[in-house]
Enzyme design. Structure first.
Site, PDB file in Angstrom:
ATOM      1  CG  PHE A   1      -0.190   0.025   2.650  1.00  0.00           C
ATOM      2  CD1 PHE A   1      -0.096   1.170   3.170  1.00  0.00           C
ATOM      3  CD2 PHE A   1       0.291  -0.919   3.216  1.00  0.00           C
ATOM      4  CE1 PHE A   1       0.626   1.211   4.523  1.00  0.00           C
ATOM      5  CE2 PHE A   1       0.753  -1.015   4.208  1.00  0.00           C
ATOM      6  CZ  PHE A   1       1.218   0.185   5.089  1.00  0.00           C
ATOM      7  CB  CYS A   2       1.988   3.901  -1.614  1.00  0.00           C
ATOM      8  SG  CYS A   2       0.675   3.883  -3.076  1.00  0.00           S
ATOM      9  CG  MET A   3      -0.994   9.636   0.318  1.00  0.00           C
ATOM     10  SD  MET A   3      -0.081  11.254   0.111  1.00  0.00           S
ATOM     11  CE  MET A   3      -0.070  11.328  -1.973  1.00  0.00           C
TER      12      MET A   3
END
Length: 308
Positions: free
Chosen positions: A175-177
């Site tokens: 995941f990331c922003m």
């Protein structure tokens, strides 16, 4: 007024991206939109802010290009202008990994909707990796996530190679922003021998926007690359500020330290900046204070809307 903030991206083939730049810059300027948009042969990435209708208009303009018809956008609100300039920049990559041949338009992991994310990351057969930089992870991440402790996304491929033996569960979830880094990371993993690879569709922002807080597996706040610094559930602004010198998020506790000098340094970076930098930052802070006293906005170097 409040501002509509749109984080947008799409991996898509744009061989003529250089020709798109002046037209997109002109449209954003006409609509009084501020922020940063990156264009590359592999697609588009950026965060912009403006009036609701202006943001709707620029997204319509972009999606009128069939190659950008599936442009992903996530929306939040800001009470103050998050950005002070509009820049449409040309890049080799819209998120810089620095590895040739990694193309999410060709190979990519499995998208996971926020509503299905908790079940995936709670599965004991899943390894969960946060693909963001260390200063982002520091203020919030998903429960049980591995922190690679990278300072830039360019370091992620080396981290994977160095830790391959410990990434030994059947499923890899990332995941990331906003979804872009983990999408590219999933392409890298697939190209390097990991078969069952997943990534959070829409990123942390979409998860915090759509998932009930009482069911959330997110812990802390989410760093964003604008004047809000970080957001929490419901995409409400958090209480973090940001150090001008090192760009790291800082708390009220940090600002109470004798090592904190507003606009100049914080406890993290006070011993890492040169005397020349210290003098320049102090002069900049002086000009900000003078402009504020005159009721004017000082436009200096600000956090960019799109960073690696």
């Amino acid at each position: 007024m409040t501002y509509c903030v749109a984080a947008l991206y799409q991996f898509t083939s744009l061989p003529d991206y250089e020709q798109l730049q002046p037209w997109l810059q002109k449209m954003c300027d006409l609509l009084e939109i501020k922020g940063t948009i990156l264009l590359a042969a592999e697609g588009i990435n950026g965060t912009i802010a403006g009036g609701d209708q202006a943001i709707a208009d620029i997204l319509d303009y972009l999606r009128a290009d069939p190659r950008l018809a599936e442009l992903d956008a996530k929306f939040s609100r800001a009470d103050d202008a998050p950005f002070y300039r509009m820049k449409v920049r040309l890049k080799k990559e819209i998120v810089t990994m620095g590895v040739d041949g990694i193309d999410p338009n060709v190979t990519v992991g499995t998208y996971v909707d926020p509503s299905d994310w908790n079940a995936l990351i709670s599965d004991p057969n899943t390894i969960l990796i946060d693909t963001r930089n260390d200063y982002e992870v520091e203020i919030g991440t998903f429960k049980g996530a591995i922190n690679p402790n990278t300072q830039t996304f360019r370091e992620f491929p080396d981290w994977v190679e160095q830790n391959r033996a410990s990434l030994d569960k059947p499923k890899v979830a990332m995941f990331c922003m906003g979804g872009i880094r983990c999408e590219k990371a999933s392409a890298f993993m697939k190209e390097n021998g990991f078969d069952d690879v997943y990534h959070l569709k829409g990123g942390i922002l979409k998860y915090l926007e759509t998932q009930p807080e009482d069911e959330s597996l997110w812990e802390g706040d989410c760093f964003v690359f604008d004047q809000r610094v970080a957001v929490k559930h419901g995409l409400e602004e958090s209480d973090y500020d940001q150090c001008f010198a090192c760009r790291y998020p800082i708390t009220d506790h940090d600002k109470a330290s004798p090592l904190y000098v507003k606009g100049v340094s914080c406890p993290r970076c006070h011993n890492r900046i040169s005397e020349d930098q210290r003098a320049r930052f102090a002069e900049r802070q002086k000009q900000i204070s003078l402009a504020k006293a005159r009721g004017e906005a000082h436009i200096g170097r600000k956090p960019e809307a799109a960073r690696d």
